[in-house]
Design a protein around this motif. Structure first.
Motif, PDB file in Angstrom:
ATOM      1  N   GLN A 233       0.823  -1.207   0.000  1.00 31.93           N
ATOM      2  CA  GLN A 233       0.000   0.000   0.000  1.00 31.93           C
ATOM      3  C   GLN A 233       0.861   1.262   0.000  1.00 31.93           C
ATOM      4  O   GLN A 233       0.334   2.358  -0.162  1.00 31.93           O
ATOM      5  CB  GLN A 233      -0.894   0.032   1.245  1.00 31.93           C
ATOM      6  N   GLY A 263      -5.837  -5.071   1.466  1.00 27.59           N
ATOM      7  CA  GLY A 263      -4.753  -4.654   2.345  1.00 27.59           C
ATOM      8  C   GLY A 263      -5.199  -4.511   3.783  1.00 27.59           C
ATOM      9  O   GLY A 263      -4.621  -5.085   4.682  1.00 27.59           O
ATOM     10  N   MET A 503      -6.667  -1.235  -4.085  1.00 28.25           N
ATOM     11  CA  MET A 503      -6.634  -2.490  -3.327  1.00 28.25           C
ATOM     12  C   MET A 503      -8.038  -3.011  -3.065  1.00 28.25           C
ATOM     13  O   MET A 503      -8.269  -3.740  -2.097  1.00 28.25           O
ATOM     14  CB  MET A 503      -5.883  -2.295  -2.017  1.00 28.25           C
ATOM     15  N   SER A 543      -1.350   4.773   0.555  1.00 19.19           N
ATOM     16  CA  SER A 543      -2.789   4.538   0.364  1.00 19.19           C
ATOM     17  C   SER A 543      -3.319   3.870   1.629  1.00 19.19           C
ATOM     18  O   SER A 543      -3.419   2.646   1.722  1.00 19.19           O
ATOM     19  CB  SER A 543      -3.028   3.677  -0.875  1.00 19.19           C
ATOM     20  N   ALA A 544      -3.619   4.698   2.584  1.00 27.27           N
ATOM     21  CA  ALA A 544      -4.063   4.222   3.898  1.00 27.27           C
ATOM     22  C   ALA A 544      -4.724   5.384   4.616  1.00 27.27           C
ATOM     23  O   ALA A 544      -4.768   6.507   4.115  1.00 27.27           O
ATOM     24  CB  ALA A 544      -2.865   3.703   4.707  1.00 27.27           C
TER      25      ALA A 544
END
Length: 798
Positions: A233, A263, A503, A543-544
């Motif tokens: 990620q 993820g 994801m 990407s979180a």
């Protein structure tokens, strides 16, 4: 032409459930993930994991493996002693001298093919000197507890993380707001005006169980360029850490990410990439593939943290909350990874979405001999929320107050302050409206308990309802950023490049809708590049944290605006009009007051060519960026600061049916109302929330590691690790509130994680009501319910 252009502008591309950009390929099996990549000359690694939870490595018997045909090398931690870490550098790629958890990678065997590598790995035997095992964080913080990291003082860490050498505490977050000591002292002496409750709650670690196990493929080109393909990620985060730890110049290191198969935080940070790189470096730069088996993915790589919590609340007799005293002991397992920041995020959100003027919180990240922990969907808020919501139910019971009314009365509002003393601005969502909508959908006014009676298919079945509230802000660095590039094709269609990783959340589709809305074109004309390469994409933190749509969306809007400015500059000459009189919409650039006088974008975006062949302009390249604004570090002594970008608020309610004879149950309904600012794509938004709620049902009722007395995980296979199965889902109801987030892209705010956060509290509340016992542990299984009812019955008999 004029009428068509105005109509094109009126049609919104937002709030519409268009088909996912990646839907056809994923549903037909054409999507290629990192594990599908086959490179010329690629070697395969197999990992030998520890079968003890804590011990010194005495002997590794690997002679037979080294002698096998096709084996290119056998490597141990002494070959690669460098320590790596996201916030705290405490972990080697392979265990050096000691192991700290069951499943820790010990040996890597590299061979010409995967079968040979696994066969060779199966011959390796390891002898240990067993060490005492720490089974939970409360045991680990005792003064006489054995140290899992005796060399902690030498570990490199970022300034925001505060390890305590000589203990098993990897980080300690302090929150001090108001004067909670004075409130509790006054409340203890006056039981007529004040009410006090206190409870202890907890649950063990667990796994993310993403569909795709982790994988990394590393190679070093002949010119020294390092290329790592990974199911991560965090491509730019991996590049940063690899560069810093191994001295690779960032320009000589490329991280490539295809779409990843789930993820949930488990593929954030840095995982298999260092080992893959070190193995490639040791074998002349040849590509080396390191891929987890499902079993290795569950215990060798990180999972979700466990928690032991204590929450104490003081309120007035009318339910007004006055003070909270909170202790969180997060179970980080053998290494710190993301868990240090998880515990930090839980600390500065430690009251839940409630107005509490006096707060004292101590949130610890604690080493144990469990598999190590990383980010898990909700990032500390799901763990924190469960403990706080349980304490609120204890308070409601003692006050003899409706638990819904207690929450509504104390719901946080704009102008209130968070535990870190940050004042919530007018963008803050409407939690009371969310509570009211959940109440309506659950028909709360008709009662929260029914039975036992024959109408429920058996005289021992009862039904009960529960509610909880939640909030979450992205737990991100103060400098978190995102970038975007917009380019154009010959037909005037658009390409969008960003650092966002797909994801499963549908980010490419939502970004296409945002770009389409800005240009007043169809989303079909927006092509989102669906692979991230750090040497040609735009920087993106990770990407979180439910921040990708917010931040990349802002960057994409800025990129479109930049492109529009360039289009007007080029078109103003052939249209013989000043730039400020032009408008771009519907695939054209035209005069605002005379829309029929204009040009198709295809005539402009690659340069305009006059009839005589002269050309002006050139390719239009729109550049956009966004960086988090007004964030600050928190004070290490008081926790004061602004660590949260924007808060997403909501409420969740559930209805359950329990058979009191044996504790078996069904979750009947799950209702989520969330204030999301603006819904970009209703189907995607609902899918995110329903998926999160489903994950929350599993999280609460079955998903957890089971350990033996030696700290070994007993259920590290999906045969034994129980996930929610098809047919077990409740009815899901999702109802969005849209209080505009004025600084968000078209007023939107994050929603990817939030749907899971309130489920444990709501389910625990409903189950507690059903069985007549306030529950304090998860997972809430039929066996656990039966045991609690049995104990309560024995207590009543005595």
């Amino acid at each position: 032409m004029q009428q068509q252009t105005h109509q094109e502008k009126r049609i919104t591309r937002l709030g519409v459930s268009i088909q996912r950009k990646d839907g056809p390929d994923k549903t037909t099996g054409r999507t290629r993930y990192t594990d599908d990549m086959i490179l010329p000359g690629m070697l395969h690694a197999a990992i030998v994991g520890s079968r003890t939870a804590h011990g010194m490595i005495r002997t590794i018997h690997d002679r037979e493996a080294r002698a096998m045909a096709g084996v290119r090398g056998v490597f141990t931690g002494r070959d690669f002693p460098t320590l790596v870490g996201l916030y705290l550098g405490d972990k080697p790629a392979l265990a050096v001298d000691r192991v700290r958890y069951f499943g820790e990678p010990l040996v890597a065997v590299v061979a010409d093919d995967e079968r040979t590598a696994r066969a060779a790995a199966a011959t390796i035997r390891v002898e240990f000197e067993e060490l005492p095992v720490l089974h939970n964080p409360r045991e680990a913080i005792r003064p006489d507890a054995p140290l899992i990291h005796p060399d902690m003082e030498s570990y490199v860490h970022i300034p925001a993380i505060l390890p305590e050498p000589g203990t098993n505490i990897a980080h300690h977050t302090r929150i001090r707001k108001g004067d909670s000591d004075a409130v509790f002292a006054a409340a203890a002496g006056d039981g007529t005006e004040f009410v006090l409750v206190e409870g202890e709650f907890g649950f063990p670690p667990r796994d993310h169980a993403a569909m795709e196990p982790r994988v990394a493929i590393a190679e070093i080109k002949s010119d020294g360029q390092v290329v790592i393909r990974s199911s991560t990620q965090s491509p730019y985060g991996v590049r940063t850490i690899m560069s810093r730890v191994f001295g690779i110049p960032p320009g000589r290191l490329t991280i490539q990410v295809a779409e990843i198969g789930g993820g949930f935080g488990g593929k954030a940070g840095i995982q298999l990439e260092p080992l893959a790189y070190l193995l490639s470096r040791a074998l002349g730069g040849r590509p080396v593939r390191v891929a987890n088996t499902r079993e290795q993915d569950m215990v060798g790589s990180p999972g979700g943290p466990g928690l032991e919590a204590r929450v104490k609340l003081a309120s007035k007799r009318d339910g007004t909350l006055l003070a909270a005293e909170v202790e969180f002991l997060f179970d980080s397992g053998g290494y710190a990874d993301y868990a240090v920041n998880v515990s930090r995020a839980a600390g500065y959100a430690s009251t839940g979405p409630y107005r509490i003027p006096n707060v004292r919180t101590d949130s610890y990240c604690v080493y144990t001999n469990h598999p190590f922990a990383t980010a898990y969907r909700g990032f500390g808020h799901i763990e924190m929320g469960y403990a706080v919501e349980r304490a609120l139910d204890l308070l409601a019971e003692k006050l003899e107050m409706d638990p819904l009314e207690l929450r509504r009365r104390n719901a946080i509002l704009p102008g209130d302050t968070t535990p870190s003393r940050n004042v919530l601005d007018p963008n803050t969502g409407n939690l009371r409206e969310c509570i009211d909508r959940v109440a309506r959908h659950l028909e709360w006014e008709k009662g929260t308990f029914q039975g036992p009676d024959e109408s429920l298919s058996g005289g021992d079945r009862v039904r009960a309802k529960g509610i909880s509230c939640y909030w979450k802000a992205p737990a991100i660095p103060t400098f978190t950023d995102a970038g975007a590039l917009v380019t154009f094709n010959d037909d005037g269609s658009v390409n969008l490049v960003s650092g966002a990783v797909e994801m499963g959340q549908g980010i490419y589709t939502a970004l296409a809708q945002i770009v389409a809305e800005r240009l007043y074109i169809s989303p079909d004309q927006v092509h989102v590049v669906q692979e991230v390469m750090t040497d040609r994409g735009t920087h993106d933190w990770t990407s979180a944290a439910s921040r990708t749509l917010f931040m990349v969306g802002r960057a994409a809007i800025a990129a479109v605006d930049d492109a529009v400015t360039q289009i007007k500059q080029v078109a103003s000459a052939p249209l013989r009009a000043p730039e400020e009189d032009l408008e771009v919409a519907g695939g054209r650039v035209f005069l605002r007051d005379d829309p029929g006088h204009g040009l198709d974008l295809s005539e402009v975006v690659l340069g305009y060519v006059y009839p005589n062949g002269n050309a002006i302009g050139g390719p239009v390249i729109g550049r956009g960026k966004y960086i988090a604004r007004h964030l600050s570090n928190i004070d290490p002594e008081t926790g004061e600061g602004r660590p949260g970008l924007e808060w997403t608020l909501g409420a969740i309610g559930v209805e359950v049916e329990v058979d009191r004879r044996d504790g078996s149950f069904r979750v009947l309904r799950s209702v989520c109302s969330m204030d999301v600012g603006k819904v970009i794509n209703p189907a995607l938004a609902r899918g995110q929330v329903v998926g999160a709620m489903a994950m929350g049902v599993g999280y609460t009722t079955r998903e957890a590691f089971h350990f033996d007395n030696a700290g070994r995980v007993l259920n590290f296979r999906l045969r034994d690790y129980k996930l929610l199965r098809y047919g077990e889902e409740p009815e899901y109801i999702v109802d969005f509130v849209e209080t505009p987030q004025r600084d968000g892209p078209y007023n939107a705010r994050g929603l990817g994680e939030q749907g899971i956060i309130g489920l444990p509290g709501a389910l625990a509340s409903a189950f507690s009501r059903a069985v007549g016992v306030q529950l304090a542990r998860m997972p809430i299984t039929p066996e656990y319910l039966w045991e609690q009812m049995r104990r309560e019955k024995e207590k009543g008999a005595s």
